[in-house]
Write a protein that holds these residues in place. Structure first.
Motif, mmCIF file in Angstrom:
data_model
loop_
_atom_site.group_PDB
_atom_site.id
_atom_site.type_symbol
_atom_site.label_atom_id
_atom_site.label_comp_id
_atom_site.label_asym_id
_atom_site.label_seq_id
_atom_site.Cartn_x
_atom_site.Cartn_y
_atom_site.Cartn_z
ATOM 1 N N ASN A 155 0.803 -1.187 0.000
ATOM 2 C CA ASN A 155 0.000 0.000 0.000
ATOM 3 C C ASN A 155 0.868 1.282 0.000
ATOM 4 O O ASN A 155 0.325 2.372 -0.104
ATOM 5 C CB ASN A 155 -0.951 0.010 1.209
ATOM 6 N N MET A 156 2.224 1.136 0.112
ATOM 7 C CA MET A 156 3.081 2.315 0.092
ATOM 8 C C MET A 156 4.356 2.052 -0.701
ATOM 9 O O MET A 156 5.196 1.241 -0.308
ATOM 10 C CB MET A 156 3.442 2.757 1.509
ATOM 11 N N LEU A 157 4.471 2.724 -1.827
ATOM 12 C CA LEU A 157 5.686 2.655 -2.631
ATOM 13 C C LEU A 157 6.639 3.758 -2.178
ATOM 14 O O LEU A 157 6.245 4.911 -2.051
ATOM 15 C CB LEU A 157 5.359 2.824 -4.112
ATOM 16 N N VAL A 158 7.885 3.378 -1.902
ATOM 17 C CA VAL A 158 8.906 4.326 -1.456
ATOM 18 C C VAL A 158 10.002 4.369 -2.503
ATOM 19 O O VAL A 158 10.614 3.338 -2.817
ATOM 20 C CB VAL A 158 9.484 3.912 -0.085
ATOM 21 N N LEU A 198 6.027 -1.260 0.288
ATOM 22 C CA LEU A 198 5.906 -1.716 1.668
ATOM 23 C C LEU A 198 4.432 -1.896 1.985
ATOM 24 O O LEU A 198 3.636 -0.988 1.769
ATOM 25 C CB LEU A 198 6.518 -0.700 2.632
ATOM 26 N N SER A 199 4.070 -3.063 2.502
ATOM 27 C CA SER A 199 2.686 -3.336 2.875
ATOM 28 C C SER A 199 2.572 -3.239 4.392
ATOM 29 O O SER A 199 2.988 -4.150 5.104
ATOM 30 C CB SER A 199 2.274 -4.723 2.376
ATOM 31 N N LEU A 200 2.046 -2.136 4.875
ATOM 32 C CA LEU A 200 1.967 -1.878 6.316
ATOM 33 C C LEU A 200 0.512 -1.906 6.773
ATOM 34 O O LEU A 200 -0.314 -1.147 6.264
ATOM 35 C CB LEU A 200 2.580 -0.511 6.653
ATOM 36 N N HIS A 201 0.246 -2.774 7.744
ATOM 37 C CA HIS A 201 -1.119 -2.948 8.221
ATOM 38 C C HIS A 201 -1.127 -3.354 9.686
ATOM 39 O O HIS A 201 -0.134 -3.890 10.194
ATOM 40 C CB HIS A 201 -1.842 -4.034 7.410
ATOM 41 N N PRO A 202 -2.265 -3.157 10.376
ATOM 42 C CA PRO A 202 -2.417 -3.724 11.715
ATOM 43 C C PRO A 202 -2.230 -5.230 11.660
ATOM 44 O O PRO A 202 -2.510 -5.868 10.636
ATOM 45 C CB PRO A 202 -3.853 -3.350 12.091
ATOM 46 N N GLU A 203 -1.768 -5.793 12.756
ATOM 47 C CA GLU A 203 -1.476 -7.221 12.782
ATOM 48 C C GLU A 203 -2.720 -8.054 12.498
ATOM 49 O O GLU A 203 -2.658 -9.086 11.848
ATOM 50 C CB GLU A 203 -0.903 -7.605 14.147
ATOM 51 N N THR A 204 -3.873 -7.592 12.989
ATOM 52 C CA THR A 204 -5.142 -8.272 12.731
ATOM 53 C C THR A 204 -6.067 -7.305 12.021
ATOM 54 O O THR A 204 -6.304 -6.201 12.501
ATOM 55 C CB THR A 204 -5.803 -8.741 14.041
ATOM 56 N N LEU A 205 -6.588 -7.730 10.879
ATOM 57 C CA LEU A 205 -7.460 -6.873 10.091
ATOM 58 C C LEU A 205 -8.913 -7.286 10.267
ATOM 59 O O LEU A 205 -9.257 -8.464 10.165
ATOM 60 C CB LEU A 205 -7.092 -6.955 8.603
ATOM 61 N N ASP A 206 -9.766 -6.303 10.521
ATOM 62 C CA ASP A 206 -11.203 -6.508 10.634
ATOM 63 C C ASP A 206 -11.845 -5.934 9.375
ATOM 64 O O ASP A 206 -11.912 -4.721 9.208
ATOM 65 C CB ASP A 206 -11.736 -5.804 11.881
ATOM 66 N N VAL A 207 -12.316 -6.806 8.482
ATOM 67 C CA VAL A 207 -12.820 -6.356 7.186
ATOM 68 C C VAL A 207 -13.969 -5.369 7.337
ATOM 69 O O VAL A 207 -13.970 -4.288 6.763
ATOM 70 C CB VAL A 207 -13.280 -7.559 6.333
ATOM 71 N N ALA A 252 2.230 -4.395 12.332
ATOM 72 C CA ALA A 252 3.434 -4.981 11.764
ATOM 73 C C ALA A 252 3.426 -4.676 10.287
ATOM 74 O O ALA A 252 2.423 -4.245 9.740
ATOM 75 C CB ALA A 252 3.451 -6.507 11.985
ATOM 76 N N ALA A 253 4.538 -4.890 9.621
ATOM 77 C CA ALA A 253 4.620 -4.575 8.196
ATOM 78 C C ALA A 253 5.363 -5.661 7.471
ATOM 79 O O ALA A 253 6.179 -6.383 8.047
ATOM 80 C CB ALA A 253 5.318 -3.247 8.001
ATOM 81 N N GLU A 254 5.089 -5.764 6.197
ATOM 82 C CA GLU A 254 5.818 -6.693 5.350
ATOM 83 C C GLU A 254 6.204 -5.990 4.070
ATOM 84 O O GLU A 254 5.523 -5.078 3.621
ATOM 85 C CB GLU A 254 4.988 -7.941 5.049
ATOM 86 N N VAL A 255 7.316 -6.394 3.485
ATOM 87 C CA VAL A 255 7.772 -5.819 2.229
ATOM 88 C C VAL A 255 7.474 -6.813 1.113
ATOM 89 O O VAL A 255 7.758 -7.989 1.227
ATOM 90 C CB VAL A 255 9.282 -5.522 2.270
ATOM 91 N N VAL A 256 6.865 -6.340 0.037
ATOM 92 C CA VAL A 256 6.564 -7.178 -1.107
ATOM 93 C C VAL A 256 7.291 -6.601 -2.309
ATOM 94 O O VAL A 256 7.664 -5.437 -2.332
ATOM 95 C CB VAL A 256 5.043 -7.262 -1.369
#
Length: 384
Positions: A340-343, A354-363, A377-381
């Motif tokens: 969701n964020m290109l740097v 970089l895909s940065l989101h809350p650890e648990t997502l509530d749709v 937490a975040a993950e890089v894709v």
């Protein structure tokens, strides 16, 4: 004030034969349905500087329905060296109004409007009239205000900025559904989650001329910017993986913090006080992100400070083009969107996402814009 500069042809109703001829190449690429969605789309573009110039150009040439440019600022001499929609004769004029005629000339079929009022004067209903809102070159508080308003109206939001050699593009599409077209394989497509934010919801096939094509429907879930800025990189990552995160990220966060403390302005390289304050904020940001502190060199901090007040056409073209293409993909619902964020780092020429989101997502909560604060937490894709 809102105005329409010209009365373009063929905005409402079905796509005309002339439009089919005009947009033939892209219709062949993404289909008539996607082009129809695009030509009826109403886009709000906030800010009219170099990056926004590139974004506006690409969107208008692609054939969106209307573009509203909002900018309360006046054209300055600095704008003349970084923008191609304004000339010396426009000095002292409103930036949106000065750029509008040149934008309109790119594609007379697109309705181009201008708005010279301030963001603080806008409420949720204002953003609700647009299909997508794009905010450029704004401070963090303004971005969060707009993002929250867009979420309340259930409208996608983008943010972007260029800082000389560096920059970013952020997307909050709330919940986005799109279709991937691919050759049918021998393995049956399972309706399941692919990542923490993406899941396959449907699959169908079509046989034509002996070839079987599969259409896979996927759904992406997004997080608001106010949560993203609270996201550290996953501390369970090994040092080698964490070092793949570009050091531009903590500097962007430091810049946002600096602007919050200094009435929205960017640090001046010639000011020792600004350099010291920004360096402190950058070190705080890298600690917050839980990245190795030795990643952030003093030389890079200095380079970022020196660069962040400038606008470089090549960088603006890369970021603006990437942003516009993602908006086109989202409107067409045919490609994987930015998550969701290109740097972007102009020193290396790399732009990881970089895909940065809350650890648990509530749709349900995310869609309603009322997602609760949770550990993040975040993950890089990969960029692909």
């Amino acid at each position: 004030m809102v105005m329409q500069d010209q009365n373009p042809e063929g905005i409402d109703g079905a796509i005309s034969a002339d439009e089919v001829a005009l947009y033939d190449r892209q219709i062949r690429l993404w289909g008539m349905e996607a082009q129809s969605r695009m030509r009826n789309a109403k886009i709000l573009l906030i800010g009219m500087r170099a990056l926004a110039n590139e974004t506006a150009k690409n969107l208008v040439l692609a054939g969106i329905g209307s573009l509203t440019v909002l900018d309360p600022e006046l054209v300055t001499e600095d704008d003349l060296s970084s923008q191609f929609f304004v000339q010396e004769e426009h000095l002292g004029q409103n930036r949106a109004e000065a750029a509008a005629p040149a934008i309109q000339r790119l594609n007379p079929r697109v309705a181009v409007h201008t708005d010279t009022s301030k963001i603080s004067e806008k409420d949720t209903s204002y953003f609700g009239q647009f299909d997508i809102t794009i905010a450029t070159e704004l401070d963090l508080d303004s971005l969060i205000y707009i993002n929250d308003a867009c979420r309340a109206a259930n409208r996608p939001f983008y943010a972007a900025a260029s800082y000389g050699l560096y920059g970013y593009v952020f997307a909050d599409l709330i919940k986005h559904t799109f279709v991937i077209e691919r050759d049918k394989s021998n393995i049956e497509t399972a309706l399941k989650a692919e990542t923490r934010t993406r899941r396959i919801t449907a699959s169908k096939t079509k046989k034509e001329a002996g070839k079987v094509t599969e259409f896979v429907t996927k759904e992406e879930l997004y997080s608001p910017l106010s949560h993203v800025v609270a996201c550290p990189i996953d501390p369970t990552w090994r040092p080698r993986r964490r070092r793949t995160v570009p050091t531009v990220l903590p500097c962007i966060q430091a810049l946002w913090a600096f602007q919050r403390q200094h009435a929205g302005r960017r640090p001046q390289f010639s000011s020792k006080a600004d350099n010291a304050a920004f360096t402190t904020l950058a070190m705080e940001a890298i600690k917050h992100l839980q990245l190795p502190e030795d990643m952030l060199k003093s030389s890079f901090i200095s380079s970022f400070i020196q660069s962040c007040t400038a606008e470089l056409a090549p960088v603006a073209a890369i970021l603006g083009g990437t942003l516009a293409q993602d908006v086109i993909n989202v409107l067409g619902k045919r490609e994987q969107p930015l998550q969701n964020m290109l740097v972007f780092d102009g020193d290396s020429g790399l732009g990881p996402i970089l895909s940065l989101h809350p650890e648990t997502l509530d749709v349900a909560a995310a869609v309603n814009g009322k997602q609760k604060e949770k550990d993040v937490a975040a993950e890089v894709v990969s960029l692909d």
